[in-house]
Motif scaffolding. Structure first.
Motif, PDB file in Angstrom:
ATOM      1  N   ASP A   1       8.822   5.286  -4.463  1.00  0.00           N
ATOM      2  CA  ASP A   1      10.162   5.876  -4.357  1.00  0.00           C
ATOM      3  C   ASP A   1      10.760   5.628  -2.983  1.00  0.00           C
ATOM      4  OD1 ASP A   1      10.041   6.832  -6.945  1.00  0.00           O
ATOM      5  OD2 ASP A   1       9.328   8.818  -6.364  1.00  0.00           O
ATOM      6  N   PHE A   2       9.944   5.829  -1.934  1.00  0.00           N
ATOM      7  CA  PHE A   2      10.445   5.649  -0.569  1.00  0.00           C
ATOM      8  C   PHE A   2      10.799   4.189  -0.311  1.00  0.00           C
ATOM      9  CE2 PHE A   2       9.596   4.531   3.884  1.00  0.00           C
ATOM     10  CZ  PHE A   2      10.531   5.344   4.510  1.00  0.00           C
ATOM     11  N   LEU A   3       9.894   3.284  -0.683  1.00  0.00           N
ATOM     12  CA  LEU A   3      10.140   1.872  -0.413  1.00  0.00           C
ATOM     13  C   LEU A   3      11.363   1.373  -1.176  1.00  0.00           C
ATOM     14  CD1 LEU A   3       9.230  -0.642   1.062  1.00  0.00           C
ATOM     15  CD2 LEU A   3       7.698  -1.161  -0.842  1.00  0.00           C
ATOM     16  N   GLU A   4      11.508   1.782  -2.424  1.00  0.00           N
ATOM     17  CA  GLU A   4      12.659   1.343  -3.206  1.00  0.00           C
ATOM     18  C   GLU A   4      13.957   1.889  -2.635  1.00  0.00           C
ATOM     19  OE1 GLU A   4      11.941   2.237  -7.292  1.00  0.00           O
ATOM     20  OE2 GLU A   4      10.346   0.735  -7.483  1.00  0.00           O
ATOM     21  N   SER A   5      13.918   3.136  -2.108  1.00  0.00           N
ATOM     22  CA  SER A   5      15.124   3.702  -1.496  1.00  0.00           C
ATOM     23  C   SER A   5      15.499   2.951  -0.221  1.00  0.00           C
ATOM     24  CB  SER A   5      14.911   5.194  -1.189  1.00  0.00           C
ATOM     25  OG  SER A   5      13.950   5.381  -0.154  1.00  0.00           O
TER      26      SER A   5
ATOM     27  N   THR B   1      16.849  -4.728  -4.964  1.00  0.00           N
ATOM     28  CA  THR B   1      16.340  -3.951  -6.088  1.00  0.00           C
ATOM     29  C   THR B   1      14.990  -4.507  -6.528  1.00  0.00           C
ATOM     30  OG1 THR B   1      18.604  -3.532  -6.852  1.00  0.00           O
ATOM     31  CG2 THR B   1      16.807  -3.138  -8.429  1.00  0.00           C
ATOM     32  N   VAL B   2      13.977  -3.641  -6.536  1.00  0.00           N
ATOM     33  CA  VAL B   2      12.661  -4.083  -6.981  1.00  0.00           C
ATOM     34  C   VAL B   2      12.733  -4.538  -8.431  1.00  0.00           C
ATOM     35  CG1 VAL B   2      10.305  -3.332  -7.487  1.00  0.00           C
ATOM     36  CG2 VAL B   2      11.411  -2.629  -5.355  1.00  0.00           C
ATOM     37  N   ASN B   3      12.233  -5.742  -8.695  1.00  0.00           N
ATOM     38  CA  ASN B   3      12.254  -6.358 -10.021  1.00  0.00           C
ATOM     39  C   ASN B   3      13.674  -6.509 -10.573  1.00  0.00           C
ATOM     40  OD1 ASN B   3       9.450  -6.424  -9.916  1.00  0.00           O
ATOM     41  ND2 ASN B   3       9.236  -4.462 -10.967  1.00  0.00           N
ATOM     42  N   GLY B   4      14.634  -6.645  -9.646  1.00  0.00           N
ATOM     43  CA  GLY B   4      16.027  -6.828 -10.044  1.00  0.00           C
ATOM     44  C   GLY B   4      16.311  -8.256 -10.490  1.00  0.00           C
ATOM     45  N   SER B   5      17.558  -8.511 -10.839  1.00  0.00           N
ATOM     46  CA  SER B   5      17.933  -9.806 -11.414  1.00  0.00           C
ATOM     47  C   SER B   5      18.446 -10.805 -10.389  1.00  0.00           C
ATOM     48  CB  SER B   5      19.002  -9.600 -12.497  1.00  0.00           C
ATOM     49  OG  SER B   5      20.149  -8.966 -11.935  1.00  0.00           O
TER      50      SER B   5
ATOM     51  N   ALA C   1       1.354  -2.796  -8.298  1.00  0.00           N
ATOM     52  CA  ALA C   1       1.974  -1.578  -7.780  1.00  0.00           C
ATOM     53  C   ALA C   1       1.359  -1.101  -6.474  1.00  0.00           C
ATOM     54  CB  ALA C   1       1.881  -0.461  -8.825  1.00  0.00           C
ATOM     55  N   GLN C   2       0.138  -1.547  -6.148  1.00  0.00           N
ATOM     56  CA  GLN C   2      -0.476  -1.175  -4.875  1.00  0.00           C
ATOM     57  C   GLN C   2       0.302  -1.745  -3.683  1.00  0.00           C
ATOM     58  OE1 GLN C   2      -3.032   0.875  -4.296  1.00  0.00           O
ATOM     59  NE2 GLN C   2      -3.284   1.324  -6.479  1.00  0.00           N
ATOM     60  N   THR C   3       1.199  -2.698  -3.956  1.00  0.00           N
ATOM     61  CA  THR C   3       2.040  -3.264  -2.895  1.00  0.00           C
ATOM     62  C   THR C   3       2.815  -2.176  -2.161  1.00  0.00           C
ATOM     63  OG1 THR C   3       2.305  -5.323  -4.129  1.00  0.00           O
ATOM     64  CG2 THR C   3       3.914  -4.887  -2.405  1.00  0.00           C
ATOM     65  N   TYR C   4       3.320  -1.180  -2.908  1.00  0.00           N
ATOM     66  CA  TYR C   4       4.124  -0.117  -2.298  1.00  0.00           C
ATOM     67  C   TYR C   4       3.347   0.583  -1.194  1.00  0.00           C
ATOM     68  CZ  TYR C   4       7.051  -0.584  -6.493  1.00  0.00           C
ATOM     69  OH  TYR C   4       7.858  -1.054  -7.491  1.00  0.00           O
ATOM     70  N   TRP C   5       2.140   1.015  -1.509  1.00  0.00           N
ATOM     71  CA  TRP C   5       1.344   1.745  -0.529  1.00  0.00           C
ATOM     72  C   TRP C   5       0.894   0.826   0.603  1.00  0.00           C
ATOM     73  CZ3 TRP C   5       0.805   6.048   1.621  1.00  0.00           C
ATOM     74  CH2 TRP C   5      -0.318   6.353   2.384  1.00  0.00           C
TER      75      TRP C   5
ATOM     76  N   LEU D   1      10.020   0.281   8.568  1.00  0.00           N
ATOM     77  CA  LEU D   1       8.781  -0.014   7.856  1.00  0.00           C
ATOM     78  C   LEU D   1       7.818  -0.752   8.784  1.00  0.00           C
ATOM     79  CD1 LEU D   1      10.341  -1.230   4.484  1.00  0.00           C
ATOM     80  CD2 LEU D   1       9.335   1.010   4.955  1.00  0.00           C
ATOM     81  N   THR D   2       7.432  -0.085   9.852  1.00  0.00           N
ATOM     82  CA  THR D   2       6.616  -0.749  10.867  1.00  0.00           C
ATOM     83  C   THR D   2       5.125  -0.683  10.581  1.00  0.00           C
ATOM     84  OG1 THR D   2       6.586   1.277  12.190  1.00  0.00           O
ATOM     85  CG2 THR D   2       8.303  -0.343  12.695  1.00  0.00           C
ATOM     86  N   GLY D   3       4.694   0.282   9.773  1.00  0.00           N
ATOM     87  CA  GLY D   3       3.256   0.505   9.627  1.00  0.00           C
ATOM     88  C   GLY D   3       2.755   1.155  10.897  1.00  0.00           C
ATOM     89  N   ARG D   4       2.837   2.492  10.971  1.00  0.00           N
ATOM     90  CA  ARG D   4       2.679   3.213  12.232  1.00  0.00           C
ATOM     91  C   ARG D   4       1.403   2.852  12.992  1.00  0.00           C
ATOM     92  NH1 ARG D   4       3.492   9.544  12.075  1.00  0.00           N
ATOM     93  NH2 ARG D   4       5.591   8.776  11.656  1.00  0.00           N
TER      94      ARG D   4
END
Length: 393
Positions: free
Chosen positions: A27-31, A39-43, A53-57, A97-100
Motif C-alpha cells: 500500500d505504501f509503495l503504491e501510494s 501504477t503497479v501493473n498498469g498499462s 509480491a516480496q518486491t514491495y517489502w 525510499l532510501t532504505g533507512r
C-alpha cells in the motif's frame, strides 16, 4: 471465518495474496509511486510490472539497493525503465525510499572511512573497467570514450564523442609539443585525438590494466604514454591537465588532495579542464546499488563541492553544463549493448544483462530528470595558493 474473509477481500498483486506487513508495504509503495504517475501493473510502458509480491517489502527495507537487486532477480520489469526512473526521481521518490539501514550504513562508511584511499583506488578498475574490453568495444563508439558526448551539432554517438573531445582540446588551448597529463585516461580516447590532431605529448593515468593495454595499442604510433598509476603517485610538471569522467571516483575526503596534486603537477601558466558528472545537491554517499554493482566507492560531487575544493589552488574560468546530453549518450550505449548481446551472452550471464541494462537506463533517467548534471570546468592555476599550509610535495 472472518479472518479468511478479510484475506479473500485483500487485493491480489502480481498473482500473490498480499496481506499483513507485506500488504502495508505494498500500500505504501503504491501510494508513493502514484505521486510520480506510476501504477503497479498498469498499462503504460513506464509502469512497473511486479512478478513477486516480496518486491514491495524488499524495496521498502533496502531502498534503491532492494529495487535494483529485485530487478536483477526478475522480480519485476518495466518496458520503459528509463522513463519510470525519470518520473520517480522528478517526484523525489529516491529520497523517500532510501532504505533507512542501508543508507545509514553507507553514510557511516563515507563519514568514518576514506572509501577512495590509495589502497582502495584500484577496486573500481578491477570490478568495473576490467569487466572486459569486448563489452566496452561493443557498447561504445570507435573513440572508446566512456563519458558524456556533446550532441549540439552531432547526429550520431561517434560524432558526439569526437565533438566532446575536440571541445576539451579547444578549452585547453592546446599548442604543438605541449605536455598534457590525462588523469583517468580510460581507453585513450582523449590521448589519441589530442596527440594526433593537436601534436601534443600526452601522459595518461589509469587504474585499470584492461584500459592500459587497449590504450597503449590505440596510441602505439603517437607521443603517448599510458601508466597504471594512482594520481597521487604521479610526479613531474605538465603544460595542461585534463580529467574526463574520473573525479566521480575521488571522494569528498580526497577532493583537496586531488586539487593540490593537480596544482603541483601543472606549470604556472597551465589550464586544467575537469569533466565530471555532478549532483544537484551535495552528498557524501552514493546510490547503494551503484556502489555495490557498478562503481564501488564512487561519489558524485556537486558544483559547490567542486568549487570549494578548487578555490585554494585554481581560478574558475568557465563552467559548462550539458547534462541532458548524457541521457542521449546513455541511451545510445544501451541500444549498442542490446544489439551486441547475442554476441556477448556466451561470456556474460542473464543476470549480468539485467544488471547492465538497469545501470544504463536508471542513469539515463537520472539525467533526464535533471537530478544529475555534466560539468566541464575550466581552471587556471593560481600563482600562489590561498592555503597558507600548502607546500610542494
Amino acid at each position: 471465518m472472518r479472518h479468511s474473509t478479510v484475506l479473500a477481500d485483500k487485493e491480489v498483486r502480481a498473482g500473490t495474496l498480499v496481506s499483513g506487513r507485506l500488504g502495508k508495504a505494498a500500500d505504501f509503495l503504491e501510494s508513493q509511486l502514484a505521486k510520480a504517475g506510476l501504477t503497479v501493473n498498469g498499462s503504460n510502458p513506464w509502469d512497473p510490472q511486479i512478478h513477486n509480491a516480496q518486491t514491495y517489502w524488499r524495496v521498502l527495507r533496502d531502498g534503491t539497493l532492494g529495487a535494483g537487486e529485485s530487478y536483477m532477480d526478475h522480480w519485476w520489469d518495466c518496458e520503459q525503465l528509463d522513463e519510470m526512473i525519470t518520473r520517480a526521481m522528478t517526484a523525489k521518490l529516491d529520497e523517500s525510499l532510501t532504505g533507512r539501514w542501508i543508507f545509514i550504513k553507507h553514510w557511516l562508511m563515507a563519514r568514518l572511512t576514506n572509501m577512495q584511499s590509495e589502497k582502495r583506488a584500484y577496486q573500481v578498475g578491477e570490478q568495473h573497467y576490467d569487466v572486459g574490453n569486448d563489452l566496452y568495444e561493443a557498447m561504445l563508439d570507435p573513440t572508446m570514450a566512456y563519458s558524456c558526448g556533446y550532441w549540439k551539432n552531432a547526429d550520431s554517438l561517434h560524432q558526439a564523442q569526437e565533438a566532446k573531445l575536440d571541445l576539451i582540446c579547444q578549452k585547453l588551448e592546446l599548442q604543438p609539443n605541449e605536455t598534457v597529463l590525462d588523469i583517468g585516461c580510460g581507453w585513450g580516447s582523449f590521448a589519441e585525438l589530442a596527440a594526433r590532431k593537436y601534436g601534443v605529448h600526452v601522459t595518461g593515468l589509469t587504474i585499470s590494466r584492461e584500459q592500459q593495454q587497449l590504450a597503449e595499442q590505440r596510441c602505439k604510433d603517437l607521443p603517448v604514454t599510458i601508466e597504471l598509476k594512482d594520481y597521487r603517485k604521479m610526479e613531474g610538471t605538465f603544460d595542461k591537465l585534463v580529467s574526463i569522467g574520473m573525479f566521480e571516483h575521488v571522494g569528498p575526503k580526497n577532493y583537496d588532495t586531488y586539487m593540490r596534486t593537480a596544482y603541483d603537477l601543472m606549470k604556472d601558466d597551465g589550464i586544467f579542464v575537469l569533466h565530471t558528472i555532478g549532483s544537484d545537491k551535495s552528498f557524501y554517499v552514493t546510490n547503494p546499488w551503484i556502489h555495490k554493482y557498478i562503481f564501488p566507492n564512487g561519489s558524485i560531487p556537486s558544483l559547490a563541492q567542486i568549487n570549494k575544493a578548487a578555490e585554494p589552488y585554481f581560478v574558475v574560468e568557465d563552467v559548462h553544463n550539458f547534462g541532458p546530453d548524457y541521457d542521449r549518450t546513455l541511451m545510445a550505449w544501451q541500444r549498442n549493448f542490446d544489439q551486441a548481446w547475442p554476441d556477448l551472452q556466451d561470456r556474460y550471464d542473464s543476470r549480468f544483462y539485467r544488471m547492465w541494462n538497469y545501470y544504463l537506463k536508471i542513469s539515463a533517467g537520472a539525467f533526464r530528470s535533471r537530478s544529475l548534471q555534466l560539468y566541464q570546468v575550466v581552471l587556471r592555476k593560481r600563482l600562489t595558493p590561498l592555503d597558507p599550509y600548502h607546500s610542494k610535495r
